[in-house]
Design an enzyme around this catalytic site. Structure first.
Site, PDB file in Angstrom:
ATOM      1  N   ASP A 123       0.847  -1.197   0.000  1.00 39.09           N
ATOM      2  CA  ASP A 123       0.000   0.000   0.000  1.00 39.09           C
ATOM      3  C   ASP A 123       0.878   1.240   0.000  1.00 39.09           C
ATOM      4  OD1 ASP A 123      -2.627   1.517   0.651  1.00 39.09           O
ATOM      5  OD2 ASP A 123      -1.257   2.142   2.237  1.00 39.09           O
ATOM      6  N   TYR A 178       3.131   9.965  -0.821  1.00 39.65           N
ATOM      7  CA  TYR A 178       4.236   9.420  -0.030  1.00 39.65           C
ATOM      8  C   TYR A 178       5.589   9.634  -0.704  1.00 39.65           C
ATOM      9  CZ  TYR A 178       0.559   6.729   2.424  1.00 39.65           C
ATOM     10  OH  TYR A 178      -0.556   6.338   3.119  1.00 39.65           O
ATOM     11  N   LYS A 228      -2.890   5.795  -3.942  1.00 39.05           N
ATOM     12  CA  LYS A 228      -3.918   6.789  -3.649  1.00 39.05           C
ATOM     13  C   LYS A 228      -3.665   8.073  -4.433  1.00 39.05           C
ATOM     14  CE  LYS A 228      -3.637   5.060   1.086  1.00 39.05           C
ATOM     15  NZ  LYS A 228      -2.269   4.500   0.944  1.00 39.05           N
ATOM     16  N   HIS A 265      -7.445   9.767  -1.570  1.00 39.15           N
ATOM     17  CA  HIS A 265      -6.736   9.786  -0.298  1.00 39.15           C
ATOM     18  C   HIS A 265      -7.511  10.501   0.809  1.00 39.15           C
ATOM     19  CE1 HIS A 265      -2.304   9.526   1.176  1.00 39.15           C
ATOM     20  NE2 HIS A 265      -3.119   9.402   2.199  1.00 39.15           N
ATOM     21  N   ILE A 274      -3.003  -2.625   7.274  1.00 41.66           N
ATOM     22  CA  ILE A 274      -1.818  -2.144   6.560  1.00 41.66           C
ATOM     23  C   ILE A 274      -0.764  -1.712   7.575  1.00 41.66           C
ATOM     24  CG2 ILE A 274      -1.000  -0.599   4.729  1.00 41.66           C
ATOM     25  CD1 ILE A 274      -3.200  -2.362   3.776  1.00 41.66           C
ATOM     26  N   LYS A 306       2.843  -0.790   9.080  1.00 40.09           N
ATOM     27  CA  LYS A 306       4.019  -0.168   8.457  1.00 40.09           C
ATOM     28  C   LYS A 306       5.252  -0.397   9.320  1.00 40.09           C
ATOM     29  CE  LYS A 306       6.944   3.517   8.422  1.00 40.09           C
ATOM     30  NZ  LYS A 306       7.058   4.938   8.654  1.00 40.09           N
ATOM     31  N   SER A 307       6.357  -0.790   8.692  1.00 38.46           N
ATOM     32  CA  SER A 307       7.644  -0.836   9.356  1.00 38.46           C
ATOM     33  C   SER A 307       8.732  -0.861   8.295  1.00 38.46           C
ATOM     34  CB  SER A 307       7.766  -2.069  10.264  1.00 38.46           C
ATOM     35  OG  SER A 307       9.025  -2.051  10.934  1.00 38.46           O
ATOM     36  N   ARG A 329      10.408  -6.582  12.310  1.00 36.98           N
ATOM     37  CA  ARG A 329       9.038  -6.123  12.569  1.00 36.98           C
ATOM     38  C   ARG A 329       8.129  -6.437  11.380  1.00 36.98           C
ATOM     39  NH1 ARG A 329       9.845  -6.191  17.440  1.00 36.98           N
ATOM     40  NH2 ARG A 329      10.607  -4.388  18.601  1.00 36.98           N
ATOM     41  N   ASN A 334       4.824  -8.724  11.986  1.00 37.17           N
ATOM     42  CA  ASN A 334       3.467  -8.249  11.734  1.00 37.17           C
ATOM     43  C   ASN A 334       2.681  -9.166  10.804  1.00 37.17           C
ATOM     44  OD1 ASN A 334       3.934  -6.008  13.330  1.00 37.17           O
ATOM     45  ND2 ASN A 334       4.440  -4.656  11.615  1.00 37.17           N
TER      46      ASN A 334
END
Length: 293
Positions: free
Chosen positions: A45, A50, A75, A108, A237, A239-240, A245, A249
């Site tokens: 994603d 971003y 997005k 978004h 979703i 995030k790392s 990690r 996850n």
């Protein structure tokens, strides 16, 4: 329950857990995507805002996986709202990602101060869907009034609404509205990472209830939260950028929360949003140019 995919309202399957790359620096994005795909993720994603779509595409290509094996979500930012601008925004994102088709593309923000532009942008997404350039379309950060307005003005029911959702902010009314229309609830900040930045708030990772449940399963609080989303039928979703990690996850399909444990997590809702108020996201305050590919 070990479902690793969810069927969207148009019949397309989406992997339940995706890697988020919000605030992931471009120089860190390639390796994060590569690691995620290596350990089993099949959903990435990203977003035009971003600034790392190019690196997401690079990480996917470096993985050696066939294009059809990876579900790509991105997005459209508010700077590119409007019918023609959104059509061009797709072209920019597809070129940066290095793909011809995007699996899921969403708006978004609802941009309530100029919602007519939002409607025009969503109609552009409908056209992209009709043209086969995207496989599914959706929205992000929409509140009930925005979603109802959109449904009244457009034809295609969004496949997803990606919203802030973690044990401390569950948006239960929003989830119920999604369910009534066959819209998938997709959680950003699903393990409450945003709570670590909220003044005076306890981080979800330090929550005593979540820590106790984690200890009972030999898992981490983060894994318990991702598992909670999975069991309640949501897409998550996390995030790392850290390899351990990212792997942690995703490692949530070998245990199941009890009904009492799910109820205990459901009871943690504070109703306090960590992200900015939706109405504060205006083009005057947040618009910036999304570069060409």
């Amino acid at each position: 329950m070990t479902n690793t995919t969810i069927t969207l309202n148009n019949g397309i399957e989406i992997p339940t857990i995706g890697l988020g790359v919000f605030q992931t620096a471009p120089e860190d994005t390639v390796s994060a995507v590569e690691q995620a795909l290596r350990v089993g993720y099949r959903h990435i994603d990203t977003a035009a805002a971003y600034g790392n779509e190019v690196q997401v595409g690079e990480g996917i290509r470096n993985s050696g996986l066939a294009r059809a094996e990876v579900f790509i979500e991105t997005k459209i930012w508010i700077s590119d709202y409007g019918y023609d601008a959104t059509l061009h925004a797709f072209d920019k994102s597809a070129a940066k990602l290095g793909v011809e088709t995007i699996d899921l593309i969403v708006l978004h923000q609802p941009l309530p101060s100029e919602f007519d532009l939002t409607i025009d942008s969503y109609r552009a997404l409908e056209q992209l869907l009709a043209d086969g350039k995207v496989r599914a379309i959706g929205v992000s950060n929409f509140l009930p009034e925005h979603l109802e307005h959109l449904l009244a003005e457009t034809t295609v029911v969004p496949a997803v609404n990606q919203i802030e959702l973690h044990p401390y902010f569950q948006q239960k009314d929003m989830q119920a509205l999604h369910a009534s229309h066959g819209i998938l609830t997709q959680a950003w900040s699903p393990i409450g990472g945003i709570t670590t930045y909220m003044p005076g708030a306890t981080s979800t990772l330090d929550d005593a209830t979540l820590q106790a449940i984690a200890a009972q399963h030999g898992k981490s609080p983060a894994q318990v939260m991702v598992r909670w989303h999975v069991q309640e039928g949501r897409s998550a979703i996390p995030k790392s950028t850290k390899a351990e990690r990212i792997a942690e996850n995703f490692d949530v399909f070998d245990f199941e929360l009890t009904a009492d444990q799910v109820a205990a997590i459901d009871a943690l809702d504070t109703g306090v949003r960590g992200g900015p108020p939706v109405e504060a996201i205006t083009r005057e305050a947040y618009a910036f140019e999304i570069p060409e590919a």
